[in-house]
Design a protein around this motif. Structure first.
Motif, PDB file in Angstrom:
ATOM      1  N   PRO A 128       0.830  -1.201   0.000  1.00 42.12           N
ATOM      2  CA  PRO A 128       0.000   0.000   0.000  1.00 42.12           C
ATOM      3  C   PRO A 128       0.868   1.255   0.000  1.00 42.12           C
ATOM      4  N   SER A 129       0.415   2.282  -0.701  1.00 43.86           N
ATOM      5  CA  SER A 129       1.156   3.535  -0.782  1.00 43.86           C
ATOM      6  C   SER A 129       1.143   4.246   0.557  1.00 43.86           C
ATOM      7  N   ALA A 130       2.313   4.712   1.008  1.00 40.41           N
ATOM      8  CA  ALA A 130       2.413   5.416   2.285  1.00 40.41           C
ATOM      9  C   ALA A 130       2.077   6.884   2.088  1.00 40.41           C
ATOM     10  N   ASP A 131       1.399   7.468   3.020  1.00 40.20           N
ATOM     11  CA  ASP A 131       1.087   8.880   2.985  1.00 40.20           C
ATOM     12  C   ASP A 131       2.387   9.674   3.113  1.00 40.20           C
ATOM     13  N   TRP A 132       2.433  10.844   2.475  1.00 42.60           N
ATOM     14  CA  TRP A 132       3.664  11.640   2.511  1.00 42.60           C
ATOM     15  C   TRP A 132       4.032  12.042   3.934  1.00 42.60           C
ATOM     16  N   LEU A 133       3.034  12.179   4.802  1.00 40.51           N
ATOM     17  CA  LEU A 133       3.312  12.524   6.189  1.00 40.51           C
ATOM     18  C   LEU A 133       4.069  11.407   6.902  1.00 40.51           C
ATOM     19  N   ALA A 134       3.790  10.163   6.527  1.00 40.27           N
ATOM     20  CA  ALA A 134       4.506   9.040   7.124  1.00 40.27           C
ATOM     21  C   ALA A 134       5.971   9.054   6.690  1.00 40.27           C
ATOM     22  N   VAL A 135       6.203   9.380   5.418  1.00 36.78           N
ATOM     23  CA  VAL A 135       7.571   9.495   4.908  1.00 36.78           C
ATOM     24  C   VAL A 135       8.290  10.631   5.630  1.00 36.78           C
ATOM     25  N   LEU A 136       7.601  11.756   5.764  1.00 40.10           N
ATOM     26  CA  LEU A 136       8.172  12.918   6.453  1.00 40.10           C
ATOM     27  C   LEU A 136       8.509  12.585   7.899  1.00 40.10           C
ATOM     28  N   ALA A 137       7.604  11.932   8.603  1.00 41.07           N
ATOM     29  CA  ALA A 137       7.819  11.605  10.009  1.00 41.07           C
ATOM     30  C   ALA A 137       9.009  10.681  10.183  1.00 41.07           C
ATOM     31  N   ALA A 138       9.124   9.678   9.306  1.00 35.15           N
ATOM     32  CA  ALA A 138      10.219   8.711   9.418  1.00 35.15           C
ATOM     33  C   ALA A 138      11.569   9.377   9.171  1.00 35.15           C
ATOM     34  N   LEU A 139      11.665  10.208   8.138  1.00 31.75           N
ATOM     35  CA  LEU A 139      12.940  10.858   7.821  1.00 31.75           C
ATOM     36  C   LEU A 139      13.293  11.916   8.865  1.00 31.75           C
ATOM     37  N   THR A 140      12.281  12.632   9.360  1.00 28.01           N
ATOM     38  CA  THR A 140      12.527  13.624  10.409  1.00 28.01           C
ATOM     39  C   THR A 140      13.092  12.956  11.654  1.00 28.01           C
ATOM     40  N   ALA A 141      12.513  11.826  12.044  1.00 28.69           N
ATOM     41  CA  ALA A 141      12.981  11.099  13.224  1.00 28.69           C
ATOM     42  C   ALA A 141      14.424  10.638  13.046  1.00 28.69           C
ATOM     43  N   GLU A 142      14.755  10.159  11.849  1.00 26.40           N
ATOM     44  CA  GLU A 142      16.117   9.672  11.606  1.00 26.40           C
ATOM     45  C   GLU A 142      17.131  10.810  11.649  1.00 26.40           C
ATOM     46  N   ILE A 143      16.714  12.010  11.230  1.00 34.14           N
ATOM     47  CA  ILE A 143      17.611  13.162  11.297  1.00 34.14           C
ATOM     48  C   ILE A 143      17.768  13.621  12.746  1.00 34.14           C
ATOM     49  N   ARG A 144      16.654  13.715  13.466  1.00 34.36           N
ATOM     50  CA  ARG A 144      16.691  14.171  14.856  1.00 34.36           C
ATOM     51  C   ARG A 144      17.470  13.208  15.750  1.00 34.36           C
ATOM     52  N   GLU A 145      17.362  11.914  15.467  1.00 35.81           N
ATOM     53  CA  GLU A 145      18.002  10.901  16.312  1.00 35.81           C
ATOM     54  C   GLU A 145      19.442  10.616  15.904  1.00 35.81           C
ATOM     55  N   GLY A 146      19.903  11.270  14.833  1.00 33.37           N
ATOM     56  CA  GLY A 146      21.286  11.092  14.428  1.00 33.37           C
ATOM     57  C   GLY A 146      21.542   9.879  13.555  1.00 33.37           C
ATOM     58  N   VAL A 147      20.489   9.187  13.136  1.00 34.06           N
ATOM     59  CA  VAL A 147      20.672   8.067  12.202  1.00 34.06           C
ATOM     60  C   VAL A 147      21.186   8.623  10.881  1.00 34.06           C
ATOM     61  N   LEU A 148      20.604   9.748  10.463  1.00 32.54           N
ATOM     62  CA  LEU A 148      21.087  10.486   9.305  1.00 32.54           C
ATOM     63  C   LEU A 148      21.838  11.704   9.843  1.00 32.54           C
ATOM     64  N   THR A 149      23.137  11.665   9.785  1.00 32.85           N
ATOM     65  CA  THR A 149      23.954  12.723  10.377  1.00 32.85           C
ATOM     66  C   THR A 149      24.116  13.897   9.420  1.00 32.85           C
ATOM     67  N   PRO A 150      24.476  15.087   9.944  1.00 33.09           N
ATOM     68  CA  PRO A 150      24.685  16.260   9.091  1.00 33.09           C
ATOM     69  C   PRO A 150      25.646  15.962   7.942  1.00 33.09           C
ATOM     70  N   GLY A 151      25.253  16.371   6.751  1.00 29.26           N
ATOM     71  CA  GLY A 151      26.072  16.139   5.570  1.00 29.26           C
ATOM     72  C   GLY A 151      25.754  14.847   4.846  1.00 29.26           C
ATOM     73  N   THR A 152      24.933  13.979   5.452  1.00 28.11           N
ATOM     74  CA  THR A 152      24.574  12.706   4.809  1.00 28.11           C
ATOM     75  C   THR A 152      23.646  12.949   3.625  1.00 28.11           C
ATOM     76  N   ARG A 153      23.905  12.236   2.537  1.00 33.07           N
ATOM     77  CA  ARG A 153      23.041  12.330   1.358  1.00 33.07           C
ATOM     78  C   ARG A 153      21.865  11.385   1.521  1.00 33.07           C
ATOM     79  N   LEU A 154      20.652  11.904   1.325  1.00 27.76           N
ATOM     80  CA  LEU A 154      19.472  11.055   1.413  1.00 27.76           C
ATOM     81  C   LEU A 154      19.447  10.061   0.252  1.00 27.76           C
ATOM     82  N   ALA A 155      18.733   8.981   0.451  1.00 26.43           N
ATOM     83  CA  ALA A 155      18.574   7.999  -0.625  1.00 26.43           C
ATOM     84  C   ALA A 155      17.872   8.662  -1.812  1.00 26.43           C
ATOM     85  N   THR A 156      18.046   8.091  -2.989  1.00 23.92           N
ATOM     86  CA  THR A 156      17.419   8.636  -4.189  1.00 23.92           C
ATOM     87  C   THR A 156      15.904   8.493  -4.126  1.00 23.92           C
TER      88      THR A 156
END
Length: 250
Positions: free
Chosen positions: A6-34
């Protein structure tokens, strides 16, 4: 092969990526996936992924480089100067940053041995302990615990309500000038609660500054321990003078 997820709502995508940035999973300077990779990961359409990325960019969490990709934004490092008359608001304003903060709690307690010694008080003498969170442009940068002699500052709990910071509170007691007489700097990992308040990963070190402030007569008025967010703050130390000393623990 057709993706039947099932297609995920854009808010779910936003929430997941925001959490990864805030928690340091995606660190400053990291390139997001394509885009295709994000679409596959979340089972989302191209429009949903693009909308989520646009929202991240609007919030200042990422930036897009034409022809290169989208990267986690590196927040400007705050240069915080430790000197005889260090003042939080002035320090930030001089760098074009907006200072703010909030008091997390004020309590009347007995001075622990180290605090009593630093403030030249008898062991167990009552002190006011003030916990404060400092922010730069709305982002947490420091968490401090400061102790003030209760005998000298009666009613300090009420004085902190709605106050604009330590300098404003002390001015209400007739102390319009005071100096830092010693600082000890070290580093450690934060507790889970400290990391939450500073909005940083628990695995990321914090800089700890323990200091003593004194009035113009040299009488100690405050002992504090301040935790600085390690990736957001760089401490600049003025050379020690006859009036102040600096110790660095390694």
């Amino acid at each position: 092969m057709t993706d039947l997820r099932p297609s995920a709502d854009w808010l779910a995508v936003l929430a997941a990526l925001t959490a990864e940035i805030r928690e340091g999973v995606l660190t400053p300077g990291t390139r997001l996936a394509t885009e295709p990779a994000l679409m596959s990961r979340f089972g989302a359409g191209r429009h949903s992924v693009r909308r989520a990325i646009a929202a991240l960019e609007a919030e200042g969490l990422v930036r897009t480089r034409q022809g290169s990709g989208t990267y986690v934004r590196e927040a400007p490092v705050l240069n915080y100067r430790l000197s005889g008359r260090t003042r939080f608001s002035q320090n930030l304003l001089e760098q074009g940053r907006e200072p703010s903060g909030r008091v997390l709690g004020v309590e009347d307690t007995a001075a622990p041995p180290g605090v009593a010694e630093a403030l030249r008080l008898p062991p167990g003498e009552p002190v006011f302990r003030v916990r404060h969170l400092g922010l730069a442009d709305g982002v947490p940068v420091d968490l401090s615990d400061a102790c003030y002699p209760a005998r000298r500052f009666p009613g300090m709990a009420e004085a902190w309500a709605g106050a604009g910071g330590a300098s404003a509170v002390l001015a209400g007691y007739g102390i319009t000038d005071y100096r830092r007489v010693s600082s000890t700097v070290l580093a450690r990992l934060p507790s889970a609660e400290e990391a939450r308040l500073l909005d940083q990963p628990a695995a990321q070190p914090v800089l700890v500054v323990r200091k003593v402030d004194a009035d113009t007569a040299g009488v100690p008025i405050a002992f504090s321990e301040t935790l600085w967010a390690g990736q957001r703050v760089q401490l600049l130390v003025d050379h020690a003078t006859r009036e102040e000393s600096l110790h660095v623990d390694r």
